[in-house]
Design an enzyme around this catalytic site. Structure first.
Site, PDB file in Angstrom:
ATOM      1  N   ARG A 132      -6.947  11.745  -6.739  1.00  0.00           N
ATOM      2  CA  ARG A 132      -8.020  10.675  -6.749  1.00  0.00           C
ATOM      3  C   ARG A 132      -9.376  11.602  -6.599  1.00  0.00           C
ATOM      4  O   ARG A 132     -10.317  10.830  -6.701  1.00  0.00           O
ATOM      5  CB  ARG A 132      -7.849   9.512  -5.752  1.00  0.00           C
ATOM      6  CG  ARG A 132      -7.088   8.198  -5.930  1.00  0.00           C
ATOM      7  CD  ARG A 132      -8.226   7.338  -6.783  1.00  0.00           C
ATOM      8  NE  ARG A 132      -9.472   7.583  -6.161  1.00  0.00           N
ATOM      9  CZ  ARG A 132     -10.094   6.723  -5.255  1.00  0.00           C
ATOM     10  NH1 ARG A 132      -9.172   6.144  -4.573  1.00  0.00           N
ATOM     11  NH2 ARG A 132     -11.285   6.967  -4.681  1.00  0.00           N
ATOM     12  N   ASP A 187      -6.969  -3.271  -7.104  1.00  0.00           N
ATOM     13  CA  ASP A 187      -7.358  -3.818  -5.985  1.00  0.00           C
ATOM     14  C   ASP A 187      -7.726  -5.123  -6.283  1.00  0.00           C
ATOM     15  O   ASP A 187      -7.983  -5.672  -7.617  1.00  0.00           O
ATOM     16  CB  ASP A 187      -8.817  -3.160  -5.574  1.00  0.00           C
ATOM     17  CG  ASP A 187      -9.016  -3.479  -4.102  1.00  0.00           C
ATOM     18  OD1 ASP A 187      -8.246  -2.742  -3.237  1.00  0.00           O
ATOM     19  OD2 ASP A 187      -9.878  -4.445  -4.167  1.00  0.00           O
ATOM     20  N   ARG A 247       0.710  -1.137  -0.172  1.00  0.00           N
ATOM     21  CA  ARG A 247      -0.017   0.001   0.011  1.00  0.00           C
ATOM     22  C   ARG A 247       0.859   1.250   0.032  1.00  0.00           C
ATOM     23  O   ARG A 247       0.454   2.262   0.641  1.00  0.00           O
ATOM     24  CB  ARG A 247      -0.884   0.026   1.210  1.00  0.00           C
ATOM     25  CG  ARG A 247      -2.097  -1.118   1.092  1.00  0.00           C
ATOM     26  CD  ARG A 247      -3.084  -0.788   0.290  1.00  0.00           C
ATOM     27  NE  ARG A 247      -4.126  -1.688   0.396  1.00  0.00           N
ATOM     28  CZ  ARG A 247      -5.087  -1.733   1.008  1.00  0.00           C
ATOM     29  NH1 ARG A 247      -5.687  -0.576   1.700  1.00  0.00           N
ATOM     30  NH2 ARG A 247      -6.240  -2.564   0.820  1.00  0.00           N
ATOM     31  N   TYR A 268     -14.675 -12.120   0.608  1.00  0.00           N
ATOM     32  CA  TYR A 268     -15.591 -10.888   0.466  1.00  0.00           C
ATOM     33  C   TYR A 268     -16.852 -11.236  -0.483  1.00  0.00           C
ATOM     34  O   TYR A 268     -17.929 -10.799   0.178  1.00  0.00           O
ATOM     35  CB  TYR A 268     -14.687 -10.039  -0.428  1.00  0.00           C
ATOM     36  CG  TYR A 268     -13.468  -9.135   0.289  1.00  0.00           C
ATOM     37  CD1 TYR A 268     -13.965  -8.111   1.358  1.00  0.00           C
ATOM     38  CD2 TYR A 268     -12.228  -9.153   0.286  1.00  0.00           C
ATOM     39  CE1 TYR A 268     -12.967  -7.427   1.838  1.00  0.00           C
ATOM     40  CE2 TYR A 268     -11.297  -8.929   0.923  1.00  0.00           C
ATOM     41  CZ  TYR A 268     -11.771  -7.864   1.838  1.00  0.00           C
ATOM     42  OH  TYR A 268     -10.786  -7.410   2.656  1.00  0.00           O
TER      43      TYR A 268
HETATM   44  O1  1CP Z   1       0.259   0.437  -3.290  1.00  0.00           O
HETATM   45  C1  1CP Z   1      -0.268  -0.807  -3.225  1.00  0.00           C
HETATM   46  O2  1CP Z   1      -0.108  -1.295  -2.300  1.00  0.00           O
HETATM   47  C2  1CP Z   1      -1.200  -1.143  -4.356  1.00  0.00           C
HETATM   48  C3  1CP Z   1      -2.633  -0.663  -4.069  1.00  0.00           C
HETATM   49  C4  1CP Z   1      -3.555  -1.625  -3.670  1.00  0.00           C
HETATM   50  C5  1CP Z   1      -3.534  -3.022  -3.034  1.00  0.00           C
HETATM   51  C6  1CP Z   1      -2.264  -3.979  -3.263  1.00  0.00           C
HETATM   52  C7  1CP Z   1      -5.130  -1.557  -3.110  1.00  0.00           C
HETATM   53  C8  1CP Z   1      -5.465  -0.076  -3.369  1.00  0.00           C
HETATM   54  N1  1CP Z   1      -5.422  -2.658  -2.827  1.00  0.00           N
HETATM   55  C9  1CP Z   1      -4.643  -3.457  -2.765  1.00  0.00           C
HETATM   56  C10 1CP Z   1      -4.794  -4.820  -2.356  1.00  0.00           C
HETATM   57  C11 1CP Z   1      -6.168  -5.308  -1.438  1.00  0.00           C
HETATM   58  N2  1CP Z   1      -7.169  -4.792  -1.285  1.00  0.00           N
HETATM   59  C12 1CP Z   1      -5.931  -6.302  -0.222  1.00  0.00           C
HETATM   60  C13 1CP Z   1      -4.759  -7.054  -0.216  1.00  0.00           C
HETATM   61  C14 1CP Z   1      -3.781  -6.243   0.830  1.00  0.00           C
HETATM   62  C15 1CP Z   1      -4.034  -6.053   2.021  1.00  0.00           C
HETATM   63  O3  1CP Z   1      -4.153  -7.006   2.901  1.00  0.00           O
HETATM   64  O4  1CP Z   1      -4.250  -4.816   2.573  1.00  0.00           O
HETATM   65  C16 1CP Z   1      -7.194  -6.533   0.220  1.00  0.00           C
HETATM   66  C17 1CP Z   1      -7.695  -7.004   1.353  1.00  0.00           C
HETATM   67  C18 1CP Z   1      -8.113  -5.412  -0.501  1.00  0.00           C
HETATM   68  C19 1CP Z   1      -9.364  -5.209  -0.211  1.00  0.00           C
HETATM   69  C20 1CP Z   1      -9.544  -3.504   0.017  1.00  0.00           C
HETATM   70  N3  1CP Z   1      -9.849  -2.771  -0.964  1.00  0.00           N
HETATM   71  C21 1CP Z   1      -9.695  -2.817   1.480  1.00  0.00           C
HETATM   72  C22 1CP Z   1      -9.636  -3.663   2.804  1.00  0.00           C
HETATM   73  C23 1CP Z   1     -11.081  -3.859   3.672  1.00  0.00           C
HETATM   74  C24 1CP Z   1     -10.971  -4.588   4.580  1.00  0.00           C
HETATM   75  O5  1CP Z   1     -11.737  -5.801   4.773  1.00  0.00           O
HETATM   76  O6  1CP Z   1     -10.438  -4.417   5.744  1.00  0.00           O
HETATM   77  C25 1CP Z   1      -9.995  -1.809   1.238  1.00  0.00           C
HETATM   78  C26 1CP Z   1     -10.061  -0.507   2.220  1.00  0.00           C
HETATM   79  C27 1CP Z   1      -9.918  -1.383  -0.241  1.00  0.00           C
HETATM   80  C28 1CP Z   1      -9.841  -0.315  -0.890  1.00  0.00           C
HETATM   81  C29 1CP Z   1      -8.582   0.176  -1.657  1.00  0.00           C
HETATM   82  N4  1CP Z   1      -7.662  -0.405  -2.282  1.00  0.00           N
HETATM   83  C30 1CP Z   1      -6.594   0.337  -2.564  1.00  0.00           C
HETATM   84  C31 1CP Z   1      -6.785   1.785  -2.039  1.00  0.00           C
HETATM   85  C32 1CP Z   1      -5.756   2.641  -1.997  1.00  0.00           C
HETATM   86  C33 1CP Z   1      -7.877   1.561  -1.084  1.00  0.00           C
HETATM   87  C34 1CP Z   1      -8.590   2.679  -0.416  1.00  0.00           C
HETATM   88  C35 1CP Z   1      -9.596   3.291  -1.211  1.00  0.00           C
HETATM   89  C36 1CP Z   1      -9.329   4.724  -1.512  1.00  0.00           C
HETATM   90  O7  1CP Z   1      -8.418   5.528  -1.436  1.00  0.00           O
HETATM   91  O8  1CP Z   1     -10.450   5.086  -1.882  1.00  0.00           O
END
Ligand code: 1CP
Length: 356
Positions: free
Chosen positions: A38, A74, A25, A153
């Site tokens: 964004r 994502d 992240r 999910y």
């Molecule tokens: O920089 C990076 O790492 C690349 C971006 C990235 C990655 C690798 C994003 C962007 N998502 C992910 C993978 C991801 N998405 C995972 C696996 C990694 C981890 O364990 O953190 C998971 C579980 C998700 C699902 C997800 N998408 C969540 C988690 C929700 C939960 O169950 O707690 C969330 C909050 C998102 C949204 C998301 N994805 C990415 C971002 C930057 C965001 C935030 C939304 C936004 O900025 O509006």
């Protein structure tokens, strides 16, 4: 040997004990420039805009001198062409319009082809072209969610604390569970292959929530499906990182699923993770992201401790134990990169000499 410190470590050829570093992240809400680009665009819309994906992927590389870029996307993205109506709600995470809880739901899930990811491939191509302009070789890491984490999910309908519906379906209807996970493995494999064919040179399979399972259930219900994904990627000859949170009891099984690099969270020291893995895997990790707000001298000591502990493994890629929190101060991440690069080699050498 490659010119990339990250790829050398990932393939056990850590050069002069250089310690590569990137952050899960690293692209995201902790960066003001991310919040700016964004603004007004939803998360999933952003993921389908190649120029925006490239820009966001590159932001942390420009700022921090990390040794690799991680593709901005994502884990839910590849479920869209499979027919899943998903939204990513700010402050909450993925929300599924019609959760999958029966055979009809599983059968609605279509298989995908790399053609479904043309915009993803275009974005990855833009990133690779921009990375080529750097003096040191910084590879692009592709990623996907592992079948269990994706299933959680789809079945829960959104983020969950206990994965109760997921686990109940898993043990209650193993046949349906395996059918669902086979489809998810096909989807994740195709998403990863598309990224590799577009130039990603390593992949990370995120089984973020697998640590909620006991080992026996992991082995019976989850490992075969993650193994199918990792085996398919092995054919493409890229190093495979396998990561989950709270997976201390599962590390060996996650390695044996077909990983080259095992990602470790902050709950156990890397030397202990290495012991549990029989010394057979490259390790990635594992600074506790919750410490990023601690006073710098204290945090710096924790960074050094991670490097010393990681020296026990065949090779070590520095990372956090999970993603960068949105509240993190980007300057702190920059200082960590600098410390890992400047002090890492000596810390590793010292730690290795001190070992019998
Ligand atoms: O920089 C990076 O790492 C690349 C971006 C990235 C990655 C690798 C994003 C962007 N998502 C992910 C993978 C991801 N998405 C995972 C696996 C990694 C981890 O364990 O953190 C998971 C579980 C998700 C699902 C997800 N998408 C969540 C988690 C929700 C939960 O169950 O707690 C969330 C909050 C998102 C949204 C998301 N994805 C990415 C971002 C930057 C965001 C935030 C939304 C936004 O900025 O509006």
């Amino acid at each position: 040997m490659s010119a990339s410190a990250f790829l050398n470590a990932a393939t056990r050829q850590q050069h002069d004990d250089r310690v590569p570093v990137w952050f899960m992240r690293q692209a995201g809400r902790s960066l003001p420039e991310y919040r700016e680009v964004r603004a007004g665009t939803s998360m999933l819309e952003s993921c389908h805009d190649p120029a925006l994906v490239c820009e966001i992927t590159m932001q942390p590389v420009r700022r921090h001198d990390v040794d690799a870029a991680i593709f901005f996307s994502d884990i839910m993205v590849p479920l869209q062409p499979a027919g899943v109506a998903v939204d990513i709600v700010a402050g909450r995470g993925p929300v599924i319009a019609e959760p999958i809880r029966d055979a009809a739901g599983v059968d609605r899930l279509r298989s995908v082809t790399e053609d479904d990811f043309a915009d993803i491939a275009e974005a990855a191509g833009l990133v690779v072209a921009e990375l080529a302009g750097y003096a040191d070789d910084k590879p692009l890491i592709g990623f996907a969610g592992a079948p269990f984490t994706l299933a959680s999910y789809l079945i829960e309908g959104g983020p969950s604390k206990d994965y109760a519906r997921t686990k109940s379906l898993m043990v209650g209807d193993p046949q349906l569970w395996h059918r669902l996970c086979e489809r998810l493995a096909q989807i994740s494999t195709t998403f990863l292959s598309a990224q590799v064919h577009a130039g990603a040179r390593a992949v990370q399979l995120f089984d973020s929530w697998a640590g909620s399972l006991p080992l026996a259930d992991y082995q019976e219900f989850v490992q075969p499906h993650s193994a199918a994904v990792l085996a398919a990627l092995g054919e493409l000859d890229v190093p495979r990182i396998h990561f989950g949170v709270g997976t201390g009891e599962l590390l060996l099984a996650m390695g044996q699923a077909g990983a080259d690099v095992v990602g470790v969270d902050w709950r156990i020291p890397l030397a202990e993770a290495n012991r549990r893995l029989g010394g057979a895997y490259v390790l990635q990790g594992n600074l506790d992201p919750a410490l990023l707000g601690a006073p710098w001298p204290v945090l710096a000591e924790r960074v050094r401790a991670v490097i010393r502990s990681g020296a026990a493994a065949p090779a070590h890629i520095f990372n956090l134990g999970h993603g960068v929190p949105p509240t993190a101060d980007p300057d702190v991440l920059g200082r960590i990169v600098e410390l890992v690069h400047t002090e890492g080699p000596a810390l590793r050498a010292e730690a290795r000499e001190g070992r019998p």
